[in-house]
Scaffold this active site. Sequence first.
Site, PDB file in Angstrom:
ATOM      1  N   LYS A  50      -3.892  46.565  23.531  1.00 47.23           N
ATOM      2  CA  LYS A  50      -4.062  46.357  24.978  1.00 47.23           C
ATOM      3  C   LYS A  50      -5.207  47.222  25.509  1.00 47.23           C
ATOM      4  O   LYS A  50      -6.007  46.786  26.346  1.00 47.23           O
ATOM      5  CB  LYS A  50      -2.751  46.680  25.704  1.00 47.23           C
ATOM      6  CG  LYS A  50      -1.692  45.625  25.460  1.00 47.23           C
ATOM      7  CD  LYS A  50      -0.284  46.057  25.816  1.00 47.23           C
ATOM      8  CE  LYS A  50       0.701  44.987  25.326  1.00 47.23           C
ATOM      9  NZ  LYS A  50       2.101  45.311  25.514  1.00 47.23           N
ATOM     10  N   GLN A  94       5.598  49.894  28.162  1.00 47.02           N
ATOM     11  CA  GLN A  94       5.830  49.250  26.865  1.00 47.02           C
ATOM     12  C   GLN A  94       7.305  49.348  26.473  1.00 47.02           C
ATOM     13  O   GLN A  94       7.876  50.439  26.452  1.00 47.02           O
ATOM     14  CB  GLN A  94       4.933  49.913  25.797  1.00 47.02           C
ATOM     15  CG  GLN A  94       5.000  49.266  24.439  1.00 47.02           C
ATOM     16  CD  GLN A  94       4.434  47.844  24.424  1.00 47.02           C
ATOM     17  OE1 GLN A  94       3.385  47.566  25.000  1.00 47.02           O
ATOM     18  NE2 GLN A  94       5.144  46.932  23.779  1.00 47.02           N
ATOM     19  N   ASP A 117       3.285  42.474  33.373  1.00 45.54           N
ATOM     20  CA  ASP A 117       4.127  41.930  32.301  1.00 45.54           C
ATOM     21  C   ASP A 117       5.044  40.835  32.846  1.00 45.54           C
ATOM     22  O   ASP A 117       5.633  40.076  32.077  1.00 45.54           O
ATOM     23  CB  ASP A 117       5.009  43.048  31.711  1.00 45.54           C
ATOM     24  CG  ASP A 117       4.706  43.295  30.241  1.00 45.54           C
ATOM     25  OD1 ASP A 117       3.983  42.482  29.643  1.00 45.54           O
ATOM     26  OD2 ASP A 117       5.211  44.300  29.710  1.00 45.54           O
TER      27      ASP A 117
END
Length: 282
Positions: A50, A94, A117
Amino acid sequence: MSAKILDGKAMAAAIKTALREKIDSQGIKPGLAVILVGENQASKVYVGGKEKDALEVGFLSEMFRLPENTPQDDILKLVKELNARKDINGILVQLPLPKHLNEELITNSIEPMKDVDGFTYNSAGRLFTGSKGLVACTPKGCIEMIKATGIDIKGKNAVVIGRSNIVGKPMAILLLAEHATVTICHSRTKDLPSITRQADILVAAIGKTKFVKADMVKEGAIVVDVGMNRDENGKLCGDVDFEAVKEKASYITPVPGGVGLMTRAMLMSNTYEAFLMQRDNK
Ligand code: NAP
Protein backbone atom coordinates in the site's frame (compact mmCIF):
# COMPACT_ATOMS: atom_id res chain seq x y z
CA MET A 1 -13.32 -22.73 -25.20
CA SER A 2 -10.39 -21.23 -23.30
CA ALA A 3 -11.28 -18.21 -21.19
CA LYS A 4 -9.86 -14.75 -21.66
CA ILE A 5 -7.73 -13.84 -18.68
CA LEU A 6 -8.78 -10.73 -16.76
CA ASP A 7 -5.33 -9.32 -16.11
CA GLY A 8 -5.40 -7.61 -12.70
CA LYS A 9 -1.82 -6.46 -13.08
CA ALA A 10 -2.48 -4.55 -16.30
CA MET A 11 -5.82 -3.15 -15.05
CA ALA A 12 -4.33 -2.00 -11.77
CA ALA A 13 -1.39 -0.38 -13.56
CA ALA A 14 -3.77 1.52 -15.87
CA ILE A 15 -5.84 2.74 -12.91
CA LYS A 16 -2.74 3.95 -11.08
CA THR A 17 -1.37 5.69 -14.18
CA ALA A 18 -4.69 7.50 -14.70
CA LEU A 19 -4.72 8.55 -11.04
CA ARG A 20 -1.15 9.83 -11.25
CA GLU A 21 -2.12 11.93 -14.28
CA LYS A 22 -5.17 13.40 -12.52
CA ILE A 23 -3.11 14.26 -9.48
CA ASP A 24 -0.27 15.82 -11.43
CA SER A 25 -2.58 17.80 -13.71
CA GLN A 26 -4.51 19.25 -10.75
CA GLY A 27 -1.42 19.79 -8.59
CA ILE A 28 -3.05 18.05 -5.61
CA LYS A 29 -1.69 15.61 -3.06
CA PRO A 30 -4.26 13.29 -1.45
CA GLY A 31 -2.98 11.82 1.80
CA LEU A 32 -3.27 8.20 2.96
CA ALA A 33 -2.48 7.10 6.52
CA VAL A 34 -2.07 3.40 7.30
CA ILE A 35 -1.89 2.05 10.85
CA LEU A 36 -0.25 -1.32 11.39
CA VAL A 37 -0.18 -2.80 14.89
CA GLY A 38 2.09 -5.74 15.68
CA GLU A 39 4.15 -8.19 13.70
CA ASN A 40 1.68 -10.12 11.52
CA GLN A 41 3.87 -11.05 8.52
CA ALA A 42 1.07 -11.01 5.92
CA SER A 43 -0.12 -7.61 7.20
CA LYS A 44 3.41 -6.23 6.94
CA VAL A 45 3.57 -7.30 3.29
CA TYR A 46 0.14 -5.80 2.54
CA VAL A 47 1.03 -2.52 4.21
CA GLY A 48 4.34 -2.40 2.30
CA GLY A 49 2.40 -2.78 -0.95
CA LYS A 50 0.00 0.00 0.00
CA GLU A 51 2.87 2.34 0.82
CA LYS A 52 4.54 1.57 -2.52
CA ASP A 53 1.31 2.19 -4.45
CA ALA A 54 0.59 5.44 -2.62
CA LEU A 55 4.03 6.82 -3.43
CA GLU A 56 3.76 5.62 -7.03
CA VAL A 57 0.54 7.57 -7.63
CA GLY A 58 1.93 10.65 -5.92
CA PHE A 59 0.02 10.62 -2.64
CA LEU A 60 1.27 11.77 0.70
CA SER A 61 1.80 8.42 2.43
CA GLU A 62 2.11 8.10 6.20
CA MET A 63 2.70 4.72 7.79
CA PHE A 64 2.28 4.18 11.52
CA ARG A 65 3.95 0.93 12.54
CA LEU A 66 3.03 0.41 16.19
CA PRO A 67 4.21 -2.26 18.62
CA GLU A 68 2.05 -5.33 19.34
CA ASN A 69 1.20 -4.18 22.88
CA THR A 70 0.01 -0.68 21.92
CA PRO A 71 -2.92 0.24 24.21
CA GLN A 72 -6.30 0.70 22.56
CA ASP A 73 -6.61 4.29 23.77
CA ASP A 74 -3.39 5.22 21.95
CA ILE A 75 -4.78 3.90 18.67
CA LEU A 76 -8.12 5.66 19.16
CA LYS A 77 -6.21 8.87 19.91
CA LEU A 78 -4.13 8.48 16.75
CA VAL A 79 -7.24 7.87 14.61
CA LYS A 80 -8.85 10.96 16.16
CA GLU A 81 -5.82 13.06 15.25
CA LEU A 82 -5.82 11.69 11.70
CA ASN A 83 -9.57 12.32 11.40
CA ALA A 84 -8.87 15.98 12.15
CA ARG A 85 -5.88 16.42 9.83
CA LYS A 86 -6.59 18.29 6.58
CA ASP A 87 -3.67 16.69 4.71
CA ILE A 88 -4.87 13.14 5.42
CA ASN A 89 -7.85 12.09 3.29
CA GLY A 90 -7.84 8.35 3.83
CA ILE A 91 -7.25 6.29 6.98
CA LEU A 92 -6.81 2.54 7.05
CA VAL A 93 -6.25 0.33 10.08
CA GLN A 94 -4.74 -2.93 8.88
CA LEU A 95 -6.68 -5.97 10.09
CA PRO A 96 -6.45 -8.30 11.90
CA LEU A 97 -5.47 -6.41 15.05
CA PRO A 98 -3.82 -8.08 18.05
CA LYS A 99 -6.26 -9.86 20.37
CA HIS A 100 -6.39 -7.19 23.10
CA LEU A 101 -7.78 -4.61 20.67
CA ASN A 102 -11.43 -4.15 19.74
CA GLU A 103 -11.44 -4.16 15.92
CA GLU A 104 -15.06 -3.06 15.67
CA LEU A 105 -14.54 -0.06 17.92
CA ILE A 106 -11.30 1.01 16.25
CA THR A 107 -12.59 0.56 12.70
CA ASN A 108 -15.71 2.56 13.46
CA SER A 109 -13.71 5.40 14.99
CA ILE A 110 -12.56 6.33 11.46
CA GLU A 111 -14.37 9.34 10.05
CA PRO A 112 -16.67 7.88 7.31
CA MET A 113 -15.41 10.31 4.67
CA LYS A 114 -11.88 8.99 5.31
CA ASP A 115 -12.89 5.32 5.51
CA VAL A 116 -10.98 4.17 2.42
CA ASP A 117 -11.35 0.48 3.34
CA GLY A 118 -15.14 0.92 3.44
CA PHE A 119 -15.42 -1.19 6.61
CA THR A 120 -17.24 1.22 8.95
CA TYR A 121 -20.93 0.72 9.66
CA ASN A 122 -21.52 4.06 7.98
CA SER A 123 -19.89 2.98 4.72
CA ALA A 124 -21.59 -0.44 4.80
CA GLY A 125 -24.95 1.27 5.40
CA ARG A 126 -24.39 3.65 2.52
CA LEU A 127 -23.60 0.76 0.19
CA PHE A 128 -26.67 -1.11 1.40
CA THR A 129 -28.97 1.87 0.82
CA GLY A 130 -27.34 3.03 -2.42
CA SER A 131 -26.06 6.32 -0.93
CA LYS A 132 -22.77 7.85 -2.02
CA GLY A 133 -19.88 6.54 0.04
CA LEU A 134 -16.62 4.65 -0.01
CA VAL A 135 -16.91 1.02 -1.09
CA ALA A 136 -14.77 -1.85 0.23
CA CYS A 137 -11.77 -2.28 -2.07
CA THR A 138 -11.97 -5.99 -2.92
CA PRO A 139 -15.59 -6.12 -4.12
CA LYS A 140 -15.09 -2.78 -5.84
CA GLY A 141 -12.11 -4.24 -7.71
CA CYS A 142 -14.16 -7.32 -8.64
CA ILE A 143 -16.99 -5.27 -10.12
CA GLU A 144 -14.45 -3.25 -12.15
CA MET A 145 -13.02 -6.50 -13.52
CA ILE A 146 -16.48 -7.79 -14.43
CA LYS A 147 -17.29 -4.50 -16.17
CA ALA A 148 -13.99 -4.71 -18.06
CA THR A 149 -15.37 -7.74 -19.94
CA GLY A 150 -17.84 -5.36 -21.58
CA ILE A 151 -20.87 -7.53 -20.76
CA ASP A 152 -24.11 -5.98 -19.64
CA ILE A 153 -24.53 -7.13 -16.02
CA LYS A 154 -28.22 -6.18 -16.04
CA GLY A 155 -30.47 -9.23 -15.73
CA LYS A 156 -27.59 -11.71 -15.50
CA ASN A 157 -27.58 -14.48 -12.90
CA ALA A 158 -24.78 -13.71 -10.46
CA VAL A 159 -23.75 -16.13 -7.74
CA VAL A 160 -21.45 -15.11 -4.90
CA ILE A 161 -19.94 -17.89 -2.79
CA GLY A 162 -19.12 -16.37 0.61
CA ARG A 163 -20.99 -13.96 2.86
CA SER A 164 -18.28 -12.14 4.80
CA ASN A 165 -18.80 -8.48 5.62
CA ILE A 166 -15.67 -7.48 3.73
CA VAL A 167 -16.12 -9.46 0.51
CA GLY A 168 -19.21 -11.64 -0.02
CA LYS A 169 -21.97 -9.33 1.21
CA PRO A 170 -20.71 -6.08 -0.36
CA MET A 171 -20.00 -7.98 -3.60
CA ALA A 172 -23.61 -9.14 -3.73
CA ILE A 173 -24.87 -5.60 -3.12
CA LEU A 174 -22.68 -4.19 -5.89
CA LEU A 175 -23.97 -6.80 -8.35
CA LEU A 176 -27.51 -6.02 -7.26
CA ALA A 177 -26.87 -2.33 -7.87
CA GLU A 178 -25.90 -3.30 -11.44
CA HIS A 179 -29.29 -5.07 -11.73
CA ALA A 180 -27.99 -8.63 -11.67
CA THR A 181 -30.17 -11.33 -10.11
CA VAL A 182 -28.00 -12.28 -7.17
CA THR A 183 -27.72 -15.46 -5.12
CA ILE A 184 -25.45 -15.61 -2.08
CA CYS A 185 -24.12 -19.03 -1.09
CA HIS A 186 -22.28 -20.11 2.06
CA SER A 187 -21.22 -23.16 4.02
CA ARG A 188 -24.81 -24.24 4.76
CA THR A 189 -25.99 -23.91 1.16
CA LYS A 190 -27.56 -27.13 -0.09
CA ASP A 191 -26.40 -28.54 -3.44
CA LEU A 192 -24.04 -25.67 -4.20
CA PRO A 193 -23.01 -26.95 -7.69
CA SER A 194 -26.62 -26.84 -8.92
CA ILE A 195 -26.72 -23.14 -8.00
CA THR A 196 -23.26 -22.18 -9.27
CA ARG A 197 -23.99 -23.90 -12.61
CA GLN A 198 -26.69 -21.28 -13.21
CA ALA A 199 -24.29 -18.38 -12.77
CA ASP A 200 -23.46 -16.13 -15.70
CA ILE A 201 -21.18 -14.38 -13.23
CA LEU A 202 -19.58 -16.45 -10.47
CA VAL A 203 -17.60 -14.86 -7.66
CA ALA A 204 -15.72 -17.16 -5.29
CA ALA A 205 -14.76 -15.69 -1.89
CA ILE A 206 -14.42 -18.77 0.25
CA GLY A 207 -10.83 -19.24 1.37
CA LYS A 208 -10.50 -22.86 0.18
CA THR A 209 -7.88 -23.91 -2.36
CA LYS A 210 -9.29 -24.93 -5.76
CA PHE A 211 -12.78 -25.35 -4.30
CA VAL A 212 -14.64 -24.37 -7.50
CA LYS A 213 -14.27 -27.21 -10.00
CA ALA A 214 -15.12 -27.16 -13.70
CA ASP A 215 -18.33 -29.11 -13.17
CA MET A 216 -19.61 -26.28 -10.93
CA VAL A 217 -19.30 -23.71 -13.71
CA LYS A 218 -21.66 -22.86 -16.56
CA GLU A 219 -20.18 -22.82 -20.05
CA GLY A 220 -19.20 -19.24 -20.90
CA ALA A 221 -19.48 -17.86 -17.34
CA ILE A 222 -17.38 -14.99 -16.02
CA VAL A 223 -15.44 -16.34 -13.04
CA VAL A 224 -13.91 -14.02 -10.45
CA ASP A 225 -11.59 -15.64 -7.92
CA VAL A 226 -11.13 -13.66 -4.71
CA GLY A 227 -9.42 -16.45 -2.77
CA MET A 228 -5.87 -16.09 -1.54
CA ASN A 229 -4.74 -19.44 -0.28
CA ARG A 230 -1.59 -21.53 -0.19
CA ASP A 231 -1.53 -24.92 -1.89
CA GLU A 232 0.33 -27.98 -0.56
CA ASN A 233 3.62 -26.53 -1.91
CA GLY A 234 3.07 -23.14 -0.29
CA LYS A 235 2.24 -21.55 -3.65
CA LEU A 236 -0.36 -18.75 -3.72
CA CYS A 237 -3.59 -19.93 -5.31
CA GLY A 238 -7.25 -19.04 -5.42
CA ASP A 239 -10.59 -20.66 -4.62
CA VAL A 240 -11.01 -21.77 -8.24
CA ASP A 241 -9.40 -24.72 -9.98
CA PHE A 242 -7.98 -22.33 -12.57
CA GLU A 243 -6.58 -24.76 -15.16
CA ALA A 244 -9.82 -26.76 -15.44
CA VAL A 245 -12.26 -23.85 -15.08
CA LYS A 246 -10.54 -21.69 -17.69
CA GLU A 247 -11.54 -24.28 -20.32
CA LYS A 248 -15.20 -23.60 -19.53
CA ALA A 249 -15.43 -19.93 -18.58
CA SER A 250 -15.47 -17.01 -21.00
CA TYR A 251 -13.42 -14.80 -18.67
CA ILE A 252 -11.47 -15.68 -15.54
CA THR A 253 -9.28 -13.87 -13.03
CA PRO A 254 -5.97 -15.55 -12.16
CA VAL A 255 -4.39 -15.86 -8.70
CA PRO A 256 -1.89 -14.31 -8.36
CA GLY A 257 -2.28 -11.42 -10.80
CA GLY A 258 -6.02 -10.89 -10.42
CA VAL A 259 -8.27 -9.51 -7.70
CA GLY A 260 -5.45 -8.88 -5.19
CA LEU A 261 -3.78 -6.24 -7.36
CA MET A 262 -7.11 -4.62 -8.19
CA THR A 263 -7.88 -4.43 -4.46
CA ARG A 264 -4.70 -2.43 -4.00
CA ALA A 265 -5.56 -0.15 -6.94
CA MET A 266 -9.04 0.44 -5.51
CA LEU A 267 -7.52 1.66 -2.25
CA MET A 268 -5.74 4.33 -4.27
CA SER A 269 -8.89 5.29 -6.13
CA ASN A 270 -10.84 5.40 -2.85
CA THR A 271 -8.23 7.76 -1.40
CA TYR A 272 -8.61 10.03 -4.42
CA GLU A 273 -12.41 9.86 -4.10
CA ALA A 274 -12.13 10.66 -0.40
CA PHE A 275 -10.00 13.68 -1.26
CA LEU A 276 -12.65 14.94 -3.70
CA MET A 277 -15.51 14.36 -1.22
CA GLN A 278 -13.70 16.25 1.51
CA ARG A 279 -12.80 19.11 -0.83
CA ASP A 280 -16.36 19.39 -2.18
CA ASN A 281 -17.93 19.20 1.30
CA LYS A 282 -15.98 22.12 2.71
P1 NAP B 1 -14.32 -15.53 5.40
O1 NAP B 1 -14.72 -14.41 6.26
O2 NAP B 1 -13.66 -16.72 6.00
O3 NAP B 1 -15.62 -16.02 4.60
C1 NAP B 1 -15.60 -17.19 3.83
C2 NAP B 1 -16.99 -17.48 3.34
O4 NAP B 1 -16.95 -18.69 2.59
C3 NAP B 1 -18.02 -17.67 4.45
O5 NAP B 1 -19.20 -16.95 4.18
C4 NAP B 1 -18.27 -19.16 4.45
O6 NAP B 1 -19.60 -19.53 4.80
C5 NAP B 1 -18.03 -19.52 3.00
N1 NAP B 1 -17.67 -20.91 2.88
C6 NAP B 1 -16.74 -21.59 3.58
N2 NAP B 1 -16.76 -22.89 3.23
C7 NAP B 1 -17.72 -23.03 2.30
C8 NAP B 1 -18.23 -24.13 1.58
N3 NAP B 1 -17.74 -25.37 1.75
N4 NAP B 1 -19.23 -23.93 0.71
C9 NAP B 1 -19.75 -22.69 0.54
N5 NAP B 1 -19.30 -21.60 1.21
C10 NAP B 1 -18.30 -21.78 2.08
O7 NAP B 1 -13.34 -15.07 4.24
P2 NAP B 1 -13.23 -13.66 3.44
O8 NAP B 1 -12.57 -12.66 4.32
O9 NAP B 1 -14.52 -13.33 2.79
O10 NAP B 1 -12.17 -14.09 2.33
C11 NAP B 1 -12.44 -15.11 1.41
C12 NAP B 1 -11.18 -15.41 0.62
O11 NAP B 1 -10.80 -14.24 -0.08
C13 NAP B 1 -9.96 -15.78 1.46
O12 NAP B 1 -9.14 -16.68 0.71
C14 NAP B 1 -9.22 -14.48 1.62
O13 NAP B 1 -7.83 -14.64 1.84
C15 NAP B 1 -9.48 -13.87 0.28
N6 NAP B 1 -9.42 -12.40 0.25
C16 NAP B 1 -8.73 -11.86 -0.79
C17 NAP B 1 -8.67 -10.49 -0.92
C18 NAP B 1 -7.93 -9.93 -2.09
O14 NAP B 1 -7.57 -8.77 -2.08
N7 NAP B 1 -7.71 -10.73 -3.14
C19 NAP B 1 -9.28 -9.66 0.02
C20 NAP B 1 -10.01 -10.24 1.06
C21 NAP B 1 -10.08 -11.62 1.15
P3 NAP B 1 -20.20 -19.28 6.30
O15 NAP B 1 -20.52 -17.83 6.35
O16 NAP B 1 -21.39 -20.14 6.32
O17 NAP B 1 -19.13 -19.68 7.25
